[in-house]
Design a protein around this motif. Structure first.
Motif, PDB file in Angstrom:
ATOM      1  N   GLN A  23      77.738 121.995  62.172  1.00  0.00           N
ATOM      2  CA  GLN A  23      78.538 121.537  61.152  1.00  0.00           C
ATOM      3  C   GLN A  23      79.850 120.950  61.773  1.00  0.00           C
ATOM      4  N   SER A  24      80.230 121.864  62.588  1.00  0.00           N
ATOM      5  CA  SER A  24      81.629 120.646  63.497  1.00  0.00           C
ATOM      6  C   SER A  24      80.493 119.714  63.481  1.00  0.00           C
ATOM      7  N   GLN A  25      79.774 119.275  64.281  1.00  0.00           N
ATOM      8  CA  GLN A  25      79.508 117.760  64.550  1.00  0.00           C
ATOM      9  C   GLN A  25      78.509 117.055  62.968  1.00  0.00           C
ATOM     10  N   ALA A  26      77.819 118.024  62.617  1.00  0.00           N
ATOM     11  CA  ALA A  26      77.657 117.331  61.193  1.00  0.00           C
ATOM     12  C   ALA A  26      78.990 115.887  61.041  1.00  0.00           C
ATOM     13  N   GLU A  27      79.578 116.795  60.461  1.00  0.00           N
ATOM     14  CA  GLU A  27      81.107 116.501  60.478  1.00  0.00           C
ATOM     15  C   GLU A  27      81.186 115.067  61.396  1.00  0.00           C
TER      16      GLU A  27
END
Length: 826
Positions: A80-84
């Motif tokens: 999720q952090s990487q998607a952001e």
């Protein structure tokens, strides 16, 4: 330069042709109600699985995330952090930092190098910059020196100091050499001096590396390649292991930066083809180098970095193969930090100029991610019309073709859902299905069986309600689910459900209650962001902040402007169903129509509503309502409309008039534009007479703007510059009868013959003065018409009308206040 100046003047003049619902105002963010290209909630929430209604217009990167959640593969917290992070990198316009006057601290690697250098030789380090202009380009630059280079320099300096002494001549020589390396980061600097033959071996080896690196940063790529290849062949060098990787980096930099610019003639197909061949060959060579590294177990320490670099090159050298590779990664087991890397690379491949999906990959895996992306992205609506209507609206045959393509895509999605039972394909089928599709009922049943906590629930529920919108029970379901939607979903999703409620309205009052929308965001010169916080003058009622001011969306505006007859518009404007600001806007538009169509009863009925909001209208409305003959009523109607620049026969989509009720817009967002067609003027050759820079001579390059009527052979269906929306694109609410629709169609046809305000007021004023030469109001009438003409949008006929107004005013009423005010005709 001459061509650029001419284009700038043409663009300025085009801003004088304002659309009633959207003035040509570069400074005003425009309200949007549904984010078409991605989620409007915080991206953190979307990456965590708050998907809302997934639209076929979403960008591929957003659909990738939806696909994973829909298929039961939720993103891990790390992903999720990487998607952001991927969204921040791709959509950087929405994530700009607030401007600050404070100096920005250096990046970590650069900071360590500065500290190490300062400790070794205090006060001798020159300022460091990292970006360099692309050779042959005037405005493009690239990050030449990455932060890892500074970190590597700092670590190497520390190691050399520990091994050979902080103040040894060799270490000081090494520092000078590294300073020369970094002098090439932003400009062509100096090369490190060769070391003497008697120098220590370590310094010779480091200097060879420094010289190769300096050539790399100086864009001397052939010299850099020779240097790094020599180091790779020297097995005694401490840089031997990393050198092959740096050869690959040099090949890539040589391919991406070292080419000859083609912008001197972007239409030269031979140059374009040659450049494409050069890129393909360069990336192919780099790919071979990278694969050789990955097959060498002795270079294991560089394999991780090499894999990342190989993905970069493969996305350009073999995009179809790489797209399938990335799709497999993005839809398989969790892979943490690679998620950002893979999502960015797939976005690049799918947005390259050809903009086509790799068909081989789709055929080999028809139920996979790439097939899903290609299917769900099938257009379900016609392309939006050009602002200047330079392209015709969708023709019936084009509509049929589009719907047939949509049906085929829906059938594909339905088939994949049947065979896989994956919710992603159920959502795709529901999104694309039409109520006439034979499998629509089965899809609706499947949507009803989804639990409320399913990631597919919101999209499936919305589309199932869309498919059965004509059923009376649909409204009951909508009213039951809307409170939950309003509590838990984003504004775009709320507005989509509210739109369905409007379409199912059984009465005019129900339609009006469902019509107001709060914006989900704003469009500022093409950048989509949060709802604007710029306040606008309130036309009526309590002042609200911009994000909480109810507005009409495009569907509500189209129904009111094009589908309701004047009789129902009057009923709507005097009811209490709308909030005050929209009620006044509707009353103002209805009054304008009533005057143009000579309906005094409607004007009289609207007077209390209008005067209650804007008392300044009272004397002018009283004069109109007191007129005893059609001729006098027509005259007073002209005065009434010309007095207030906010009078217009349409309600606006989105933002209210930014200049308020009676203030003139400097960008001529006043009154209304006619059914005009923009014809671009020819661009003068470089040898032509220079374009005048004097603003008084702007009209010398004014583009030709032709006024057309419904009888013109090239007429495009429009109502005061607003395209007519067909019933196939937007069905009328059920409360409208066939008689209502026929009555509205007759009125719309009559309104289509009325030109823009500048020409309309001018013609009517000149005709009145000619027919009534002794009327005491003539000078006032001509003056009002002149003022309106000078402050509203124009056509090719406006200049001559302006001239006639001026001559008539000056010759017949030279002593009037208006004649003294307007001493020239522009």
């Amino acid at each position: 330069m001459k061509r650029l100046r001419h284009l700038a003047l043409v663009i300025l003049l085009l801003c004088l042709i304002v659309r009633p619902s959207n003035g040509c105002s570069p400074g005003d963010p425009q309200a949007i109600f549904v984010h078409l290209y991605g989620p409007d909630a915080s991206y953190k929430a979307y990456a965590a699985g708050r998907l809302g209604v997934i639209l076929p217009t979403f960008r591929a990167r957003h659909l990738v995330i939806a696909y994973d959640y829909l298929n039961g593969r939720p993103l891990t917290p790390q992903e999720q952090s990487q998607a952001e992070a991927a969204e921040h990198a791709i959509n950087w316009q929405d994530y700009r930092a607030e401007p600050t006057s404070e100096p920005q601290p250096p990046s970590p690697g650069m900071h360590q190098w500065i500290e190490a250098h300062q400790a070794a030789i205090p006060g001798t380090l020159n300022p460091l910059t990292t970006d360099r202009k692309v050779p042959g380009e005037n405005y493009e630059s690239f990050t030449n020196c990455l932060d890892d280079a500074f970190l590597n320099a700092a670590n190497t300096l520390n190691a050399r100091q520990q091994a050979y002494g902080k103040s040894s001549p060799e270490v000081l020589d090494w520092i000078q050499g590294q300073d020369s390396v970094f002098s090439n980061c932003s400009n062509t600097g100096s090369m490190p001096d060769p070391v003497p033959a008697t120098a220590n071996l370590w310094l010779k080896q480091d200097r060879a590396y420094q010289i190769a690196a300096a050539n790399f940063y100086a864009t001397n790529y052939d010299a850099a390649l020779s240097g790094f290849r020599a180091i790779a062949a020297d097995h005694a060098s401490p840089w031997h292991t990393i050198a092959p990787y740096l050869v690959a980096r040099t090949l890539i930099r040589q391919t991406t930066v070292g080419g000859k610019p083609t912008n001197d003639n972007p239409d030269d197909l031979n140059k374009i083809k040659a450049e494409q061949q050069r890129l393909h060959a360069g990336f192919g060579t780099a790919l071979q180098q990278l694969d050789a590294i990955l097959h060498d177990p002795n270079l294991q320490s560089t394999h991780s970095a090499t894999n990342g670099l190989r993905d970069f090159v493969a996305a350009r050298a073999e995009p179809d193969v790489q797209a399938q590779r990335l799709a497999t990664r993005l839809s398989s087991d969790p892979h943490g930090l690679d998620f950002r890397h893979n999502l960015i690379d797939l976005t690049y491949i799918l947005t390259r100029p050809t903009r086509t999906l790799p068909q081989g990959a789709v055929k080999s895996n028809p139920a996979g991610l790439l097939s899903f992306l290609g299917t769900i992205s099938t257009p379900t609506t016609p392309p939006p019309p050009s602002f200047y209507e330079s392209t015709p609206p969708e023709l019936p045959a084009q509509t049929q073709s589009r719907l047939a393509i949509q049906h085929t895509a829906a059938q594909t999605a339905y088939t994949q859902w049947q065979s896989t039972k994956k919710p992603a394909w159920l959502v795709a089928a529901l999104t694309l299905a039409q109520s006439s599709d034979p499998f629509a009922a089965e899809l609706i049943t499947a949507a009803a069986a989804l639990p409320a906590n399913s990631p597919a629930y919101t999209s499936a529920t919305y589309n199932s309600l869309r498919l059965k919108a004509a059923a009376p029970a649909t409204r009951t379901e909508l009213l039951a689910i809307l409170p939950t939607v309003e509590r838990s979903e984003s504004r775009s999703t709320i507005n989509l459900f509210a739109g369905l409620l409007s379409r199912t309205a059984p009465t005019l009052t129900d339609f009006l209650k469902a019509a107001p929308r709060l914006p989900s965001g704003s469009d500022y010169e093409g950048t989509i962001g949060a709802p604007t916080d710029i306040p606008t003058p309130e036309l009526c009622g309590p002042k609200l902040d911009a994000a909480h001011t109810p507005l009409f969306d495009s569907e509500a505006a189209a129904i009111l402007n094009q589908r309701l007859p004047l009789r129902l518009l009057r009923e709507a404007a005097v009811s209490d169903a709308l909030p005050p600001n929209l009620r006044f806007q509707l009353a103002n538009a209805t009054l304008t129509r009533a005057v143009l169509l000579d309906d005094p009863a409607t004007a009289a009925a609207l007077t209390p509503v209008l005067v209650g909001c804007q008392p300044a209208m009272k004397p002018w409305l009283d004069r109109y309502n007191a007129a005893t003959t059609p001729e006098q009523r027509h005259l007073q109607g002209l005065f009434l409309l010309m007095r207030f620049p906010s009078t217009e026969p349409l309600v606006r989509t989105g933002n209210q008039r930014s200049t308020g009720f009676a203030t003139y817009s400097l960008l001529r967002d006043n009154w209304w534009a006619g059914n005009t067609q923009y014809i671009p003027p020819p661009i003068p050759a470089a040898s032509s007479t220079p374009v005048p820079s004097n603003p008084q001579n702007l009209m010398a390059v004014e583009p030709e703007i032709r006024f057309v009527t419904p009888e013109s052979p090239n007429f495009k269906p429009a109502l005061f510059f607003e395209p007519i929306v067909s019933a196939s694109q937007l069905p009328s609410p059920s409360f409208l009868t066939s008689a209502d629709s026929a009555e509205a169609a007759r009125e719309v046809l009559a309104l289509q013959h009325i030109p823009g305000a500048a020409d309309y007021f001018s013609r009517q004023a000149l005709a009145w003065v000619k027919a009534h030469p002794d009327d005491p109001d003539n000078a006032e009438l001509l003056g009002f018409a002149t003022r309106a003409l000078r402050n509203s949008s124009r056509t090719s006929e406006t200049r001559e009308l302006n001239h006639q107004l001026f001559l008539t005013l000056q010759s017949k009423y030279p002593n009037s206040t208006w004649a003294k005010r307007y001493t020239s005709w522009e």
